[in-house]
Write an enzyme that holds these catalytic residues in place. Structure first.
Site, PDB file in Angstrom:
ATOM      1  N   SER A 223      36.782  35.962  55.540  1.00  0.00           N
ATOM      2  CA  SER A 223      37.472  35.991  54.253  1.00  0.00           C
ATOM      3  C   SER A 223      36.813  34.986  53.324  1.00  0.00           C
ATOM      4  CB  SER A 223      38.952  35.625  54.449  1.00  0.00           C
ATOM      5  OG  SER A 223      39.604  35.408  53.216  1.00  0.00           O
TER       6      SER A 223
ATOM      7  N   TYR B 252      45.564  29.992  57.118  1.00  0.00           N
ATOM      8  CA  TYR B 252      44.718  31.179  57.072  1.00  0.00           C
ATOM      9  C   TYR B 252      43.270  30.771  56.810  1.00  0.00           C
ATOM     10  CZ  TYR B 252      43.216  35.930  55.842  1.00  0.00           C
ATOM     11  OH  TYR B 252      42.571  37.143  55.806  1.00  0.00           O
TER      12      TYR B 252
END
Length: 264
Positions: free
Chosen positions: A137, A150
């Protein structure tokens, strides 16, 4: 057909990016193992692409091993492993911290990649090489104040790919990561309206799948490709930290030296 004769395993392939990658690879000639915990949707995607479904909870290394074994048993081997399974965090490190949820998130987003690599590498080596692509990501490339946990597990995936890349390349296996910004998948359901209100572009799944195909075509060992709206995907250029030196300042040469320049 670009991937004719190739065998691909895609985790988290029942929906979203994983399903998109499975469809694209199958359309380009690959035989695809669709791996997911969602049996109903996973089997539907497998039927759609003419592949086979494997129930796979990536938190359990035995499931990754079984999914790889399915590829070998049904299609004769493995050439491409797309380790895509992932979930949102949904909590922080304050009063909302949830230990059980934390272990689940880390188990899927990080352990699932580690177990997938471990299971896939021996079969890729048997084929004389292949590709491993992990879904990371943009949160793994930059600070993520809105969701630091995250960011932590995605940064760990980036670090794994960068470190493993030169090592696996010795066996002909190219290891990469794809690092998307916000894409229109279930992982952003709870924040999609807020993103759009703030003017943050939300990419289509096809935009991200395009990047996966580009990485499979052109990725070099250890590269992590960013995917952002409005610009072509490309390898992220990491600032080089000071490299290892002896006490007198000479550069230390390491086996499988990571992707750093001589100026470090």
């Amino acid at each position: 057909m670009e991937f004719s004769g190739k065998v691909a395993l895609v985790t988290g392939a029942a929906n979203g990016i994983g399903a998109g990658v499975a469809r694209r690879l199958a359309a380009a000639g690959a035989s695809v193992v669709v791996a997911d915990v969602d049996d109903v949707r996973g089997e539907a995607v497998a039927d759609e692409v003419g592949g086979v479904f494997a129930h796979c909870d990536v938190r359990d290394p035995r499931h990754s091993e079984a999914a790889v074994a399915t590829a070998v048993e049904r299609f004769g081997g493995l050439d491409i492993a797309v380790l895509n399974a992932g979930i949102a965090t949904g909590f922080g490190l304050g009063d909302d911290f949830d230990v059980e949820r934390y272990r689940t998130v880390m188990g899927i987003n990080l352990d699932g990649v580690v177990y997938g690599v471990h299971a896939a590498l021996p079969e890729l080596r048997k084929r004389g090489g292949g590709h491993i692509v992990a879904t990371a990501s943009m949160a793994g490339l930059m600070a993520m104040p809105m969701d630091p946990l995250y960011g932590a597990n995605k940064a760990a995936v980036v670090g794994l790919v960068r470190g493993l890349g030169p090592v696996a390349a010795a066996d002909g296996v190219t290891v990469n990561a794809v690092c998307p910004s916000f894409a229109d998948t279930s992982i952003i359901t709870d924040i999609k309206s807020a993103l759009e209100s703030a003017g943050m572009p939300v990419m289509s799944v096809d935009d991200v799948v395009d990047a996966f195909v580009s990485v499979l075509r052109d990725g070099k060992p250890g590269e992590c490709w960013f995917v952002q709206a409005g610009r072509p995907s490309a390898p992220f250029t990491f600032p080089n930290p000071p490299g290892p030196r002896t006490a007198t300042g000479e550069r230390v040469k390491l086996d499988h030296d990571p992707l750093i320049t001589e100026e470090n």
